[in-house]
Design a protein around this motif. Structure first.
Motif, PDB file in Angstrom:
ATOM      1  N   LEU A  66       0.924  -1.131   0.362  1.00  0.00           N
ATOM      2  CA  LEU A  66      -0.157  -0.018  -0.269  1.00  0.00           C
ATOM      3  C   LEU A  66       0.913   0.932   0.137  1.00  0.00           C
ATOM      4  N   VAL A  67       0.695   2.513  -0.950  1.00  0.00           N
ATOM      5  CA  VAL A  67       1.383   3.216  -0.739  1.00  0.00           C
ATOM      6  C   VAL A  67       0.763   4.848  -1.273  1.00  0.00           C
ATOM      7  N   GLY A  68       1.179   5.620  -0.258  1.00  0.00           N
ATOM      8  CA  GLY A  68       0.302   6.532  -0.240  1.00  0.00           C
ATOM      9  C   GLY A  68       1.354   7.894   0.212  1.00  0.00           C
ATOM     10  N   ASP A  69       0.466   9.295   0.919  1.00  0.00           N
ATOM     11  CA  ASP A  69       0.865   9.989   1.863  1.00  0.00           C
ATOM     12  C   ASP A  69       0.035  10.313   3.139  1.00  0.00           C
ATOM     13  N   ALA A  70       0.743   9.643   4.194  1.00  0.00           N
ATOM     14  CA  ALA A  70      -0.299   9.925   5.542  1.00  0.00           C
ATOM     15  C   ALA A  70      -0.543  11.224   5.439  1.00  0.00           C
ATOM     16  N   ASP A  71       0.179  12.007   4.902  1.00  0.00           N
ATOM     17  CA  ASP A  71       0.327  13.636   5.322  1.00  0.00           C
ATOM     18  C   ASP A  71      -1.147  13.950   4.951  1.00  0.00           C
ATOM     19  N   GLN A  72      -1.652  13.538   3.685  1.00  0.00           N
ATOM     20  CA  GLN A  72      -2.830  14.482   3.359  1.00  0.00           C
ATOM     21  C   GLN A  72      -4.148  14.038   3.805  1.00  0.00           C
ATOM     22  N   LEU A  73      -5.015  15.266   3.003  1.00  0.00           N
ATOM     23  CA  LEU A  73      -6.522  14.911   3.927  1.00  0.00           C
ATOM     24  C   LEU A  73      -7.141  12.918   3.428  1.00  0.00           C
ATOM     25  N   ALA A  74      -7.682  13.303   4.833  1.00  0.00           N
ATOM     26  CA  ALA A  74      -8.514  11.790   4.728  1.00  0.00           C
ATOM     27  C   ALA A  74      -9.819  11.153   3.573  1.00  0.00           C
ATOM     28  N   PRO A  75      -9.504  10.065   3.816  1.00  0.00           N
ATOM     29  CA  PRO A  75     -10.942   9.783   2.788  1.00  0.00           C
ATOM     30  C   PRO A  75     -12.333  10.810   2.993  1.00  0.00           C
ATOM     31  N   VAL A  76     -12.730  10.992   1.876  1.00  0.00           N
ATOM     32  CA  VAL A  76     -14.099  10.984   2.060  1.00  0.00           C
ATOM     33  C   VAL A  76     -14.879   9.880   2.850  1.00  0.00           C
ATOM     34  N   GLY A  77     -15.370   9.896   3.591  1.00  0.00           N
ATOM     35  CA  GLY A  77     -16.535   9.031   4.385  1.00  0.00           C
ATOM     36  C   GLY A  77     -15.457   8.831   5.547  1.00  0.00           C
ATOM     37  N   ALA A  78     -15.722   7.827   6.404  1.00  0.00           N
ATOM     38  CA  ALA A  78     -15.517   7.710   7.816  1.00  0.00           C
ATOM     39  C   ALA A  78     -14.808   6.645   7.447  1.00  0.00           C
ATOM     40  N   GLY A  79     -13.218   7.502   8.997  1.00  0.00           N
ATOM     41  CA  GLY A  79     -12.172   6.632   8.804  1.00  0.00           C
ATOM     42  C   GLY A  79     -10.881   7.520   8.273  1.00  0.00           C
ATOM     43  N   LYS A  80      -9.878   6.485   8.456  1.00  0.00           N
ATOM     44  CA  LYS A  80      -8.731   7.226   7.476  1.00  0.00           C
ATOM     45  C   LYS A  80      -7.683   5.827   7.643  1.00  0.00           C
ATOM     46  N   PRO A  81      -8.135   4.746   7.265  1.00  0.00           N
ATOM     47  CA  PRO A  81      -7.502   3.403   7.236  1.00  0.00           C
ATOM     48  C   PRO A  81      -6.000   3.674   6.705  1.00  0.00           C
ATOM     49  N   PHE A  82      -5.611   3.804   5.748  1.00  0.00           N
ATOM     50  CA  PHE A  82      -4.010   4.598   5.338  1.00  0.00           C
ATOM     51  C   PHE A  82      -3.363   5.289   6.643  1.00  0.00           C
ATOM     52  N   ALA A  83      -3.465   5.987   6.895  1.00  0.00           N
ATOM     53  CA  ALA A  83      -2.905   6.743   8.178  1.00  0.00           C
ATOM     54  C   ALA A  83      -2.879   5.840   9.489  1.00  0.00           C
ATOM     55  N   GLU A  84      -4.375   4.816   9.537  1.00  0.00           N
ATOM     56  CA  GLU A  84      -3.904   4.465  10.978  1.00  0.00           C
ATOM     57  C   GLU A  84      -3.367   3.302  10.710  1.00  0.00           C
ATOM     58  N   LEU A  85      -3.436   2.966   9.679  1.00  0.00           N
ATOM     59  CA  LEU A  85      -1.961   1.303   9.068  1.00  0.00           C
ATOM     60  C   LEU A  85      -1.059   2.111   9.802  1.00  0.00           C
ATOM     61  N   VAL A  86      -0.380   3.389   9.235  1.00  0.00           N
ATOM     62  CA  VAL A  86       1.067   3.754   9.257  1.00  0.00           C
ATOM     63  C   VAL A  86       0.834   3.549  10.586  1.00  0.00           C
ATOM     64  N   ALA A  87       0.495   4.605  11.610  1.00  0.00           N
ATOM     65  CA  ALA A  87       0.355   4.973  13.093  1.00  0.00           C
ATOM     66  C   ALA A  87       0.366   3.986  13.637  1.00  0.00           C
ATOM     67  N   SER A  88      -0.121   2.444  13.542  1.00  0.00           N
ATOM     68  CA  SER A  88      -0.321   1.498  14.254  1.00  0.00           C
ATOM     69  C   SER A  88       0.832   0.856  14.529  1.00  0.00           C
ATOM     70  N   GLY A  89       1.770   0.595  13.791  1.00  0.00           N
ATOM     71  CA  GLY A  89       3.278   0.636  13.721  1.00  0.00           C
ATOM     72  C   GLY A  89       3.135  -0.976  14.532  1.00  0.00           C
ATOM     73  N   ILE A  90       2.480  -1.783  13.741  1.00  0.00           N
ATOM     74  CA  ILE A  90       1.894  -3.158  13.289  1.00  0.00           C
ATOM     75  C   ILE A  90       2.743  -3.408  11.769  1.00  0.00           C
ATOM     76  N   VAL A  91       2.414  -2.696  11.157  1.00  0.00           N
ATOM     77  CA  VAL A  91       2.418  -3.502   9.346  1.00  0.00           C
ATOM     78  C   VAL A  91       3.948  -2.015   8.987  1.00  0.00           C
ATOM     79  N   TYR A  92       4.643  -3.479   8.551  1.00  0.00           N
ATOM     80  CA  TYR A  92       6.474  -3.082   8.308  1.00  0.00           C
ATOM     81  C   TYR A  92       5.453  -1.271   7.518  1.00  0.00           C
ATOM     82  N   THR A  93       6.678  -1.131   8.212  1.00  0.00           N
ATOM     83  CA  THR A  93       6.688   0.818   6.106  1.00  0.00           C
ATOM     84  C   THR A  93       7.441   1.209   6.738  1.00  0.00           C
ATOM     85  N   ALA A  94       7.659   2.003   5.483  1.00  0.00           N
ATOM     86  CA  ALA A  94       9.215   3.058   4.708  1.00  0.00           C
ATOM     87  C   ALA A  94       8.332   3.827   4.825  1.00  0.00           C
TER      88      ALA A  94
END
Length: 719
Positions: free
Chosen positions: A432-460
């Motif tokens: 999964l590739v993206g910019d976690a600092d961009q606006l969250a998607p329209v609708g509920a949640g911001k899953p990509f930023a939350e996956l980055v913040a979780s610390g359990i998924v390998y992140t570059a």
């Protein structure tokens, strides 16, 4: 004001707004006087009689009119109107209609058909094989008539078609017996359903009212970005909405019924809770699973020239794609996300792996294809979405790939990401590739930023800005904004001057500047199309420099002579955006930019459909969906976060809702352009936005869910 109350025959429609139901109709009273009616009158047809109640008003431009508060359709009275009404029945032409009128003495014919549809229609001379179709047709007409009678007194008759389509020939019983069920119809919110329900005598403390209200509060919460609410906050909001005290016992009752889910003091709509829990479970399973399949493992070195230009940061992302079944790559503009994708795809293909590249929007997929040299598709296209059925690929029929790379994942909603991960094969890897600092998607949640913040998924995490990108003022300005600093608009000699600030303190001068930039100066200087290649962004819709005012001013310059359609709301040639919903059946997604090509007659004599062009395809939009189209010469940053095009014009001005312009919003808007970004407004408004992060917290428990499941994960989570 003088009241008006009379029976009126509708002669013609001067203006009709299909989206709101508001119309201007010309009619005549019993004494032949002409009267102009304005109000929620979409439901009245030409030659139809209606009992109209309203007040006389003197419009400065159009003179005396009746502002209608109630318009109740009446059965047709004269033979001509009655004949036209009966001809709506399938297989009943003019001769059979007149035969029915003569046999059943005019107005009594409608009551006669109601009592015995097959017998009366047979008496009209219909062949035996046509009677069943004629009866079905009459039932639809009768339901429509009954819905009009139920809804017209509340100014809501324009909803008749939608409600009938949703509930079929029992729609009138739903309205009269279970009015809060109407909230399941798109465009019928709680307040509308409540108005109908209260109008037919529903009690203030009705359990169904409380249930509908609770779901409404949580739905509005999701539209604002949260997946859930604290129970106390929900009861407080619900008390305010219903106007009657609500305690947590009601919430518990709704949880018991299965409408809501309660988890550690947080309350969800059931569907949203299930999606969030499913995403956490699928992510945890991918993290815990060992790599395998055709990818094997890759050392952190270039292979046969592939990836020789990559930095050590980028190689951590490349390695993660092979060493983990799920990995993330995040970084700002110019940090090499695209080069990382290209290297991962090339190395995987050389090992014989099947690679699938996807992105949430058509534009993003095109950019991904150009950068990687491989074919990229939209998520919905890759999933094989079938109209009326949903995705072809799921757990039972996964995507035919060994590696799935998703670009622009920051735009992916909770539902979209879950749907995509359902289709991942048991040995396939996902990046999964993206910019976690961009606006969250329209609708509920911001899953990509939350996956980055979780610390359990390998992140570059990519931070190095490459030399070519570093020469762009857009890239440097975006990174300054991300750090909470004002961009430098004075270009050093070695910098590419592609970021501009034009200060205009007076709103009228700012508006004139924007129109001249978009319509004349920028197209002339850069050789671009003002409609296709330039997008204006503003924070709010209202105000002197709001999105609505900008759209009207820009349309008058860019499409002044377009033929009006949809009651004058749209013009042929307009730049439009699909808003509010995804039409999977048509392949039209929320946020898609479109160009209105034509209005064409519908099949079978239906109302005219709209032909729209966008993202390399032509769409035929049914008339009942036209309300989802908005002018898009200017749009909000939230709606336009998936757009990337040559030039962006951003409004940062107090008359454009500068209070609502936040750091993440500005950062996202600045990075939409590849050629030039022009900010029009004041330095003060810009400085305020840069120094004000988005403090409106999105309630979500995805990170907590992942933490509780993360014990199954092994190995480092972050590079």
């Amino acid at each position: 004001m003088e009241t008006f109350e009379a029976e009126v025959i509708i002669r013609r429609a001067r203006f009709v707004n299909d989206e709101t139901g508001w119309a201007v109709l010309e009619g005549s009273t019993a004494d032949g006087a002409t009267v102009v009616l304005v109000g929620m009158l979409h439901h009245l047809d030409e030659r139809e009689r209606a009992e109209v109640v309203g007040t006389w008003v003197n419009d400065n431009r159009f003179g005396m009119q009746v502002k209608v508060s109630q318009a109740t359709p009446l059965p047709p009275s004269d033979d001509e109107a009655l004949t036209a009404y009966l001809r709506r029945i399938k297989h009943v032409g003019e001769k059979r209609a007149r035969r029915l009128i003569e046999r059943f003495h005019g107005e009594d014919v409608l009551a006669a058909i109601d009592r015995d549809p097959p017998g009366v229609l047979a008496a009209a001379g219909l062949p035996r094989g046509a009677i069943a179709e004629a009866v079905s047709s009459w039932e639809r007409i009768r339901v429509t008539r009954q819905l009009h009678l139920l809804l017209a007194p509340h100014g809501l008759a324009y909803l008749v078609t939608k409600i009938h389509e949703a509930f079929g020939d029992g729609a009138h019983r739903v309205v009269s017996d279970h009015p809060y069920e109407l909230t399941s119809v798109f465009g019928v919110g709680f307040l509308t359903a409540d108005r109908i329900a209260r109008g037919i005598g529903a009690e203030v403390d009705s359990p169904e009212r409380a249930r509908a209200g609770a779901i409404h509060v949580l739905s509005e919460t999701e539209r604002s970005g949260s997946t859930c609410l604290p129970a106390r906050q929900l009861t407080a909001s619900l008390t305010e909405l219903l106007g009657t005290a609500v305690d947590e016992d009601l919430i518990d009752d709704l949880v018991t019924r299965g409408d809501l889910v309660r988890d550690d003091g947080w309350v969800y709509r059931r569907q949203t809770a299930e999606l969030e829990a499913e995403l956490a479970e699928r992510v945890a399973n991918l993290v815990a699973d060992r790599p395998g399949g055709r990818l094997g493992e890759l050392g952190q070195q270039p292979c046969d020239g592939v990836g020789s230009e990559l930095t050590p940061e980028q190689w951590t992302g490349v390695g993660g794609a092979f060493e983990h079944r799920l990995s993330l790559i995040t970084g700002g503009p110019g940090t090499g996300k695209t080069a990382s994708i290209r290297a991962i795809a090339a190395l995987s293909s050389r090992q014989g792996a099947r690679v699938q590249l996807v992105a949430p929007t058509g534009r993003a997929a095109v950019r991904m294809s150009e950068a990687s040299g491989l074919t990229a598709r939209t998520v919905h296209s890759a999933l094989g979405w079938i109209p009326g059925e949903g995705p072809t690929h799921d757990e039972d029929d996964p995507l035919p790939c060994d590696l799935l790379i998703v670009d622009e994942t920051s735009m992916a909603s909770l539902e979209l990401l879950v749907t995509l991960l359902r289709a991942v094969g048991t040995r396939a890897h996902v990046v999964l590739v993206g910019d976690a600092d961009q606006l969250a998607p329209v609708g509920a949640g911001k899953p990509f930023a939350e996956l980055v913040a979780s610390g359990i998924v390998y992140t570059a995490r990519l931070t190095h800005i490459f030399r070519q990108a570093a020469g762009s003022m857009i890239v440097q300005g975006a990174h300054a904004i991300r750090r909470g600093k004002l961009p430098d608009f004075a270009a050093p000699p070695e910098m590419r001057r592609d970021l501009f600030l034009i200060e205009r303190a007076q709103p009228e001068k700012a508006l004139r500047e924007i129109v001249e930039l978009v319509c004349d100066r920028l197209p002339a200087h850069y050789g671009v199309d003002p409609v296709v290649d330039i997008q204006v962004f503003a924070p709010v819709y209202r105000g002197e420099l709001g999105i609505d005012a900008l759209n009207e001013a820009l349309r008058e310059r860019l499409n002044p002579d377009g033929e009006p359609v949809r009651g004058g709301r749209l013009r042929i040639g307009d730049k439009l955006m699909m808003t509010g919903r995804n039409l999977h059946d048509l392949g039209l997604m929320n946020g898609t930019l479109l160009r209105l090509l034509d209005e064409v007659e519908g099949s079978g004599g239906d109302d005219a459909a709209l032909l729209l062009a966008g993202e390399g395809a032509v769409f035929r939009l049914p008339p009942e969906e036209s309300h989802a189209l908005r002018l898009a010469y200017a749009c909000s940053v939230h709606r336009g976060q998936g757009i990337e095009l040559p030039i962006a014009v951003i409004v940062a001005h107090r008359a454009a809702g500068a209070f609502f312009l936040r750091r993440e919003m500005l950062y996202t808007a600045v990075t939409r352009a590849s050629l030039a970004t022009v900010i029009v407004g004041t330095r003060e408004a810009l400085a305020r936005a840069v120094s004000t992060p988005d403090t409106g917290r999105r309630h979500s428990r995805l990170v907590e869910r992942l933490a509780s499941l993360g014990r199954r994960a092994a190995g480092p989570a972050t590079a």
